[in-house]
Design an enzyme around this catalytic site. Structure first.
Site, mmCIF file in Angstrom:
data_model
loop_
_atom_site.group_PDB
_atom_site.id
_atom_site.type_symbol
_atom_site.label_atom_id
_atom_site.label_comp_id
_atom_site.label_asym_id
_atom_site.label_seq_id
_atom_site.Cartn_x
_atom_site.Cartn_y
_atom_site.Cartn_z
ATOM 1 N N HIS A 67 46.576 40.072 41.799
ATOM 2 C CA HIS A 67 46.250 40.724 43.310
ATOM 3 C C HIS A 67 46.125 41.892 41.969
ATOM 4 C CE1 HIS A 67 45.830 43.332 46.532
ATOM 5 N NE2 HIS A 67 44.946 41.959 46.761
ATOM 6 N N GLU A 70 43.493 41.920 40.301
ATOM 7 C CA GLU A 70 41.385 42.309 40.520
ATOM 8 C C GLU A 70 41.416 43.121 40.970
ATOM 9 O OE1 GLU A 70 39.828 41.658 45.453
ATOM 10 O OE2 GLU A 70 41.639 39.654 44.352
ATOM 11 N N HIS A 71 41.972 44.488 41.271
ATOM 12 C CA HIS A 71 41.624 46.029 42.006
ATOM 13 C C HIS A 71 41.157 46.694 40.865
ATOM 14 C CE1 HIS A 71 42.741 46.441 46.549
ATOM 15 N NE2 HIS A 71 42.942 44.573 46.486
ATOM 16 N N GLU A 147 46.819 48.208 51.553
ATOM 17 C CA GLU A 147 46.352 46.543 52.575
ATOM 18 C C GLU A 147 47.987 46.140 52.403
ATOM 19 O OE1 GLU A 147 44.232 42.726 50.235
ATOM 20 O OE2 GLU A 147 44.222 44.893 48.847
#
Length: 433
Positions: A67, A70-71, A147
């Site tokens: 994840h 992805e950022h 997040e």
């Protein structure tokens, strides 16, 4: 050198289906390219790239890296400044986004047909030229940590989901959700991220899907031009972890600040390729899809115990779970809802399903499926999700499999999978503020 290896596959030659025709070729570096011409005169395409890597490929102590990467893919590259990827997409009137799941990571650009070269060049740039600099990594780590707080730690529903997977899986990487554990987020090193990218962001581990108003030849030619010379770097480790068979019911009580109590119950089920998946999907539709579904009718309308209720099956690369999730009304105890859910399960197991109820499920399922095929974005998502998990055949057979369901199939899977001894139950209490 051969430009492509493998053969062109045509869906139309396999079976009658509502699915659009698709063609696929594989570049000599292993990148699979899939073209799905929709010939709809829209001049719109969806350009998607799927990497066969998700939280399933992580290890304890390094969770959440897929994840995080992805950022980082929207930071700087050799030829793009941080944020310039988004600016380039907007400059052609396009939209882009990305997501990370248990089994794969997905990026897409929706744009006009004439901008196919630009979209592919941007994705090729990310694959081979990502900088991964520390002065970009450290601030983004803080963004991901925030997040995690927002979606999980400070969100009762998100926290319950996280604790459910922690409890339903004790050995397999599905033990954690893609966001990862907070301590891991705070202790990754930049070298961890670089190694993960070098390992999994390679042509041989990716699938390029272009869907919409475009010709297959144009897709293959442009893919070769943009990706043909991108090299592979490392061997990709196989995930060999198998979750041990559950040896008894599991029950976890969670205290969390919440206005109401919540409940989740899961049961182990096979992976996405198993023949029972269509039966499990039909059962979930029957239980919780729409206001006439069994769970909604009883728990929301008649007894007014919950304001949200879901039942659905995970279709993952490895063995998944069938989930029940409920949000209680104010003042209602989770155990009361739990008891009612088990009554509905037992009725499903003991009483044959009426043909009319199953026929309604078939009609609704097929209409939803056909409707999803009208959009190039949803078609790309559908095809890519199966290809990224390693087998498109369940998708090819989906409509025929649903149509062939019999009433006794639902009762059979309910008896086989929804058993107390295999259950994992999470009850989230209304904690103190």
């Amino acid at each position: 050198m051969k430009l492509f290896i493998a053969t062109i596959l045509s869906l139309g030659t396999l079976m009658a289906s509502s699915l659009p025709h698709y063609e696929t070729k594989t570049l000599s570096n292993g990148l699979q390219v899939v073209a799905i011409p929709m010939d709809n005169g829209s001049h719109v395409i969806s350009t998607d790239i799927f990497y066969k890597v998700g939280s399933r490929n992580e290890v304890m102590g390094k969770t959440g890296i897929a994840h995080m990467l992805e950022h980082m893919n929207f930071k700087s590259t050799k030829n793009l400044k941080a944020g310039e990827f988004d600016e380039e997409v907007k400059s052609i009137g396009g939209l882009n986004n990305a997501s990370t799941g248990f089994d794969f990571t997905h990026y897409y650009i929706k744009s006009s047909t004439e901008n196919l070269p630009k979209s592919l060049s941007l994705f090729a740039e990310l694959m081979q030229n990502l900088n991964l600099k520390d002065d970009e990594f450290q601030p983004e780590r803080n963004v991901v940590a925030e997040e995690r707080r927002w979606r999980t730690d400070n969100n009762p529903m998100g926290y319950m989901y996280f604790r459910l997977f922690n409890s339903a899986y004790v050995y397999h990487p599905y033990h954690w959700m893609p966001i990862g554990f907070m301590n891991d987020i705070q202790t990754w090193t930049l070298e961890d991220i670089r190694h993960f990218h070098a390992t999994y962001y390679q042509p041989k581990n990716a699938i390029l899907v272009v869907t919409g108003d475009v010709s297959a030849d144009a897709v293959f030619d442009e893919a070769q031009k943009q990706f043909g010379n991108v090299p592979n770097t490392l061997d990709i480790p196989a995930v060999k972890t198998v979750e041990p068979e559950q040896d008894g019911a599991r029950r976890v009580m969670v205290d969390k600040e919440s206005e109401v109590e919540m409940l989740a119950i899961s049961f182990p089920i096979p992976n996405f390729q198993h023949a029972d998946q269509a039966k499990l999907s039909a059962m979930s539709e029957m239980l919780s899809s729409g206001k006439s579904s069994r769970l909604y009718r009883t728990l929301v309308d008649e007894k007014r115990l919950v304001n949200q209720i879901y039942a659905y099956n995970m279709e993952n690369t490895d063995a998944g779970v069938f989930l029940f999730v409920a949000v209680c009304n104010n003042g209602v105890k989770a155990e009361t809802v739990e008891e009612e859910i088990w009554k509905i399960i037992h009725t499903l197991q003991a009483t044959p399903v009426e043909k009319a109820e199953l026929d309604k499920v078939k009609i609704n399922t097929k209409s939803d499926f056909i409707y999803s095929l009208e959009s190039s974005t949803s078609v790309a998502d559908l095809f890519g999700s199966y290809l990224a998990r390693g087998d498109i055949s369940p998708l090819m057979k989906y409509e025929a499999t649903i149509e062939a369901l019999k009433p006794e199939d639902i009762q059979t899977v309910a008896k086989h999978y929804l058993v107390p001894e295999k259950s994992t139950t999470i009850i989230l209490r209304k904690g103190q503020k």
